[in-house]
Design a protein around this motif. Sequence first.
Motif, PDB file in Angstrom:
ATOM      1  N   TRP A 150       3.909  -1.961  11.213  1.00  0.00           N
ATOM      2  CA  TRP A 150       3.953  -2.624   9.918  1.00  0.00           C
ATOM      3  C   TRP A 150       4.040  -1.551   8.840  1.00  0.00           C
ATOM      4  O   TRP A 150       3.308  -0.560   8.877  1.00  0.00           O
ATOM      5  N   TRP A 151       4.925  -1.737   7.871  1.00  0.00           N
ATOM      6  CA  TRP A 151       5.186  -0.745   6.851  1.00  0.00           C
ATOM      7  C   TRP A 151       4.825  -1.277   5.464  1.00  0.00           C
ATOM      8  O   TRP A 151       5.259  -2.361   5.067  1.00  0.00           O
ATOM      9  N   TYR A 152       3.998  -0.509   4.758  1.00  0.00           N
ATOM     10  CA  TYR A 152       3.719  -0.718   3.327  1.00  0.00           C
ATOM     11  C   TYR A 152       2.957  -2.001   3.004  1.00  0.00           C
ATOM     12  O   TYR A 152       2.814  -2.335   1.825  1.00  0.00           O
ATOM     13  N   ILE A 153       2.469  -2.728   3.981  1.00  0.00           N
ATOM     14  CA  ILE A 153       1.609  -3.876   3.709  1.00  0.00           C
ATOM     15  C   ILE A 153       0.325  -3.709   4.502  1.00  0.00           C
ATOM     16  O   ILE A 153       0.333  -3.175   5.615  1.00  0.00           O
ATOM     17  N   ASP A 154      -0.793  -4.153   3.943  1.00  0.00           N
ATOM     18  CA  ASP A 154      -2.052  -4.057   4.686  1.00  0.00           C
ATOM     19  C   ASP A 154      -2.962  -5.262   4.504  1.00  0.00           C
ATOM     20  O   ASP A 154      -4.047  -5.289   5.075  1.00  0.00           O
ATOM     21  N   SER A 155      -2.526  -6.280   3.737  1.00  0.00           N
ATOM     22  CA  SER A 155      -3.379  -7.451   3.570  1.00  0.00           C
ATOM     23  C   SER A 155      -2.573  -8.624   3.040  1.00  0.00           C
ATOM     24  O   SER A 155      -1.635  -8.437   2.253  1.00  0.00           O
ATOM     25  N   VAL A 156      -2.941  -9.819   3.482  1.00  0.00           N
ATOM     26  CA  VAL A 156      -2.394 -11.070   2.958  1.00  0.00           C
ATOM     27  C   VAL A 156      -3.587 -11.989   2.691  1.00  0.00           C
ATOM     28  O   VAL A 156      -4.481 -12.119   3.537  1.00  0.00           O
ATOM     29  N   PRO A 202       5.478  11.013   2.570  1.00  0.00           N
ATOM     30  CA  PRO A 202       4.654  10.284   3.541  1.00  0.00           C
ATOM     31  C   PRO A 202       4.660   8.776   3.292  1.00  0.00           C
ATOM     32  O   PRO A 202       4.448   8.328   2.167  1.00  0.00           O
ATOM     33  N   ALA A 203       4.916   8.030   4.346  1.00  0.00           N
ATOM     34  CA  ALA A 203       4.864   6.566   4.275  1.00  0.00           C
ATOM     35  C   ALA A 203       3.495   6.081   4.731  1.00  0.00           C
ATOM     36  O   ALA A 203       2.774   6.765   5.459  1.00  0.00           O
ATOM     37  N   THR A 204       3.140   4.875   4.295  1.00  0.00           N
ATOM     38  CA  THR A 204       1.873   4.259   4.671  1.00  0.00           C
ATOM     39  C   THR A 204       2.151   2.965   5.427  1.00  0.00           C
ATOM     40  O   THR A 204       3.057   2.212   5.064  1.00  0.00           O
ATOM     41  N   GLY A 205       1.385   2.714   6.463  1.00  0.00           N
ATOM     42  CA  GLY A 205       1.548   1.481   7.225  1.00  0.00           C
ATOM     43  C   GLY A 205       0.555   1.428   8.362  1.00  0.00           C
ATOM     44  O   GLY A 205      -0.514   2.041   8.306  1.00  0.00           O
ATOM     45  N   HIS A 206       0.908   0.705   9.400  1.00  0.00           N
ATOM     46  CA  HIS A 206       0.042   0.562  10.571  1.00  0.00           C
ATOM     47  C   HIS A 206       0.906   0.744  11.802  1.00  0.00           C
ATOM     48  O   HIS A 206       1.803  -0.062  12.072  1.00  0.00           O
ATOM     49  N   TRP A 207       0.643   1.799  12.554  1.00  0.00           N
ATOM     50  CA  TRP A 207       1.547   2.217  13.617  1.00  0.00           C
ATOM     51  C   TRP A 207       1.607   1.219  14.765  1.00  0.00           C
ATOM     52  O   TRP A 207       2.685   0.799  15.189  1.00  0.00           O
ATOM     53  N   MET A 208       0.466   0.853  15.349  1.00  0.00           N
ATOM     54  CA  MET A 208       0.457   0.057  16.580  1.00  0.00           C
ATOM     55  C   MET A 208       0.241  -1.412  16.252  1.00  0.00           C
ATOM     56  O   MET A 208      -0.870  -1.939  16.293  1.00  0.00           O
ATOM     57  N   GLY A 230      -2.190   4.413  -4.302  1.00  0.00           N
ATOM     58  CA  GLY A 230      -2.556   3.122  -4.840  1.00  0.00           C
ATOM     59  C   GLY A 230      -2.107   1.942  -4.013  1.00  0.00           C
ATOM     60  O   GLY A 230      -1.463   2.085  -2.967  1.00  0.00           O
ATOM     61  N   VAL A 231      -2.456   0.755  -4.483  1.00  0.00           N
ATOM     62  CA  VAL A 231      -2.029  -0.507  -3.879  1.00  0.00           C
ATOM     63  C   VAL A 231      -1.579  -1.438  -4.987  1.00  0.00           C
ATOM     64  O   VAL A 231      -1.864  -1.203  -6.170  1.00  0.00           O
ATOM     65  N   ALA A 232      -0.868  -2.481  -4.626  1.00  0.00           N
ATOM     66  CA  ALA A 232      -0.445  -3.502  -5.587  1.00  0.00           C
ATOM     67  C   ALA A 232      -0.490  -4.864  -4.923  1.00  0.00           C
ATOM     68  O   ALA A 232       0.090  -5.053  -3.854  1.00  0.00           O
ATOM     69  N   TRP A 233      -1.187  -5.804  -5.551  1.00  0.00           N
ATOM     70  CA  TRP A 233      -1.199  -7.190  -5.095  1.00  0.00           C
ATOM     71  C   TRP A 233      -0.054  -7.943  -5.781  1.00  0.00           C
ATOM     72  O   TRP A 233       0.161  -7.797  -6.989  1.00  0.00           O
ATOM     73  N   SER A 234       0.644  -8.758  -5.021  1.00  0.00           N
ATOM     74  CA  SER A 234       1.655  -9.630  -5.618  1.00  0.00           C
ATOM     75  C   SER A 234       0.975 -10.755  -6.380  1.00  0.00           C
ATOM     76  O   SER A 234      -0.214 -11.040  -6.189  1.00  0.00           O
ATOM     77  N   ASP A 235       1.737 -11.395  -7.255  1.00  0.00           N
ATOM     78  CA  ASP A 235       1.244 -12.588  -7.941  1.00  0.00           C
ATOM     79  C   ASP A 235       1.049 -13.721  -6.932  1.00  0.00           C
ATOM     80  O   ASP A 235       1.727 -13.774  -5.895  1.00  0.00           O
ATOM     81  N   PRO A 236       0.147 -14.684  -7.229  1.00  0.00           N
ATOM     82  CA  PRO A 236       0.013 -15.855  -6.351  1.00  0.00           C
ATOM     83  C   PRO A 236       1.330 -16.629  -6.289  1.00  0.00           C
ATOM     84  O   PRO A 236       1.983 -16.840  -7.318  1.00  0.00           O
ATOM     85  N   LEU A 237       1.705 -17.041  -5.108  1.00  0.00           N
ATOM     86  CA  LEU A 237       2.934 -17.801  -4.906  1.00  0.00           C
ATOM     87  C   LEU A 237       2.556 -19.253  -4.614  1.00  0.00           C
ATOM     88  O   LEU A 237       1.911 -19.533  -3.600  1.00  0.00           O
ATOM     89  N   PRO A 238       2.912 -20.206  -5.474  1.00  0.00           N
ATOM     90  CA  PRO A 238       2.487 -21.594  -5.281  1.00  0.00           C
ATOM     91  C   PRO A 238       2.999 -22.168  -3.961  1.00  0.00           C
ATOM     92  O   PRO A 238       4.053 -21.786  -3.459  1.00  0.00           O
ATOM     93  N   GLY A 239       2.253 -23.117  -3.421  1.00  0.00           N
ATOM     94  CA  GLY A 239       2.619 -23.766  -2.171  1.00  0.00           C
ATOM     95  C   GLY A 239       1.621 -23.428  -1.077  1.00  0.00           C
ATOM     96  O   GLY A 239       0.702 -22.641  -1.281  1.00  0.00           O
ATOM     97  N   ASN A 240       1.802 -24.015   0.076  1.00  0.00           N
ATOM     98  CA  ASN A 240       0.853 -23.876   1.171  1.00  0.00           C
ATOM     99  C   ASN A 240       1.423 -23.081   2.341  1.00  0.00           C
ATOM    100  O   ASN A 240       2.602 -23.194   2.658  1.00  0.00           O
ATOM    101  N   VAL A 241       0.547 -22.301   2.960  1.00  0.00           N
ATOM    102  CA  VAL A 241       0.871 -21.549   4.172  1.00  0.00           C
ATOM    103  C   VAL A 241      -0.074 -22.030   5.273  1.00  0.00           C
ATOM    104  O   VAL A 241      -1.292 -22.027   5.083  1.00  0.00           O
ATOM    105  N   PRO A 242       0.441 -22.452   6.422  1.00  0.00           N
ATOM    106  CA  PRO A 242      -0.441 -22.979   7.475  1.00  0.00           C
ATOM    107  C   PRO A 242      -1.278 -21.887   8.139  1.00  0.00           C
ATOM    108  O   PRO A 242      -0.915 -20.711   8.129  1.00  0.00           O
ATOM    109  N   THR A 282       0.803  -1.206   0.000  1.00  0.00           N
ATOM    110  CA  THR A 282       0.000   0.000   0.000  1.00  0.00           C
ATOM    111  C   THR A 282       0.848   1.274   0.000  1.00  0.00           C
ATOM    112  O   THR A 282       1.839   1.372   0.724  1.00  0.00           O
ATOM    113  N   ASN A 283       0.426   2.192  -0.827  1.00  0.00           N
ATOM    114  CA  ASN A 283       0.993   3.544  -0.858  1.00  0.00           C
ATOM    115  C   ASN A 283      -0.147   4.549  -0.739  1.00  0.00           C
ATOM    116  O   ASN A 283      -0.134   5.619  -1.336  1.00  0.00           O
TER     117      ASN A 283
END
Length: 406
Positions: free
Chosen positions: A188-194, A154-160, A125-137, A79-80
């Motif tokens: 957390w810096w520059y990410i807002d969703s997984v 200005p940076a974007t993130g989540h302070w607390m 704006g925001v940017a989604w990464s490409d799908p990364l194959p494999g499993n995440v628990p 996220t930006n």
Amino acid sequence: MSGRTGRGVRAAAALLTAVACQSAPAARAAPLPDSATRPSGVVTWAASADRMGEGTAGQGYRLVVRTSVGGSDLRVRFTNTFGDRPLTLDSVYAGLRGQGAALGAGSNRPLTFGGARTVSVPAGGVAWSDPLPGNVPAGTDLVVSLRTPDAAGPATGHWMAMQTSYTGQGDHTAEESGADWTQTTGSWWYIDSVAVRPARPGSGAVAALGDSITDGWQSTTDLDRRWPDYLARRLNAAGRPVQGVANEGISGNKVLADGAGQAALHRLDRDVLSQPGVRTVFLFEGVNDLKADTGVTAADLIAGYREIARRAHAAGTCVVAATVGPFKGWSEWDPDAEAVRQEVNGFLRGSGDFDAVTDFDRVLRSPYDPERVLPFFDGGDHLHPNDKGMRAMADAVDLDSLDCTR
């Protein structure tokens, strides 16, 4: 290696091993994916975007986040939102945490954007990464490492974050060792969703829209004891259709007015309705609107709640509302604010605007003084619950109410 993080690494064996034999794509700038497009899958972690001060050129971030639902095809949203110029990410990796800043052996893998290793996220704006194959628990520490070579403005993130992450100079994103990640950050810096693609068809998520109580203040740092964390563990253990949990709390946030983050009314679309797989919005805000003689009336707050419910329903999601908890003893409490709280809670309990209501007020209040938090649940400031209070809140949520379709 701690038992908590070690189990996650062993369970995955190696994060996303399907990419291990792929050759790295050439480094080139990629066009931004359509920021209005919500990818398939289900959100497994989220944190609301906010302004974070000035960006630092050449800074590396190794960010630790906790998954809720497990699955494949990991995607991360960068996220930006509050930036005033493009944000370049020239090296981004994801892996499972080992201990501290170190990653589990063989787990760190590069993320790409339209096949490229570099992406420029435009201002706002925001940017989604490409799908990364494999499993995440489910219920494991995922680590996203990134570098911003020319960040400024200005940076974007989540302070607390209530979570320790790591920073360093130079490009060490591909390294599994934590040796070069020598500084810590509580943000957390520059990410807002997984997001992931769950193995179970029809799985969905709940997004908790809230303030500092949802954000986790007064819970224990690094132990994932915010009430949405406890809720995620309940959902996972019960094998419910709704397993993803997005924590969209911002400390100090209000329903009606911007201040500590944009108001809930103003960030609903970006922080909640844009998240993949969200089936239910869990609305728990209001105490910051009514305390400190803000002039907000019960009618004002009720109108805000109704607007959120209307917009969420129009987007096809259900809405569970929670009553405003007690806060007598907090420095900004007064009888007028208490009267508004009681009127608002009366509306919430009897309203037909929501698909369900969770009564956090009844969970947290003292039977001897219902305007106060029960001392056993009090985090010490008479407003924010401690770990026990957070767990009691999560335990009070009717899981059936989250599995709602419209």
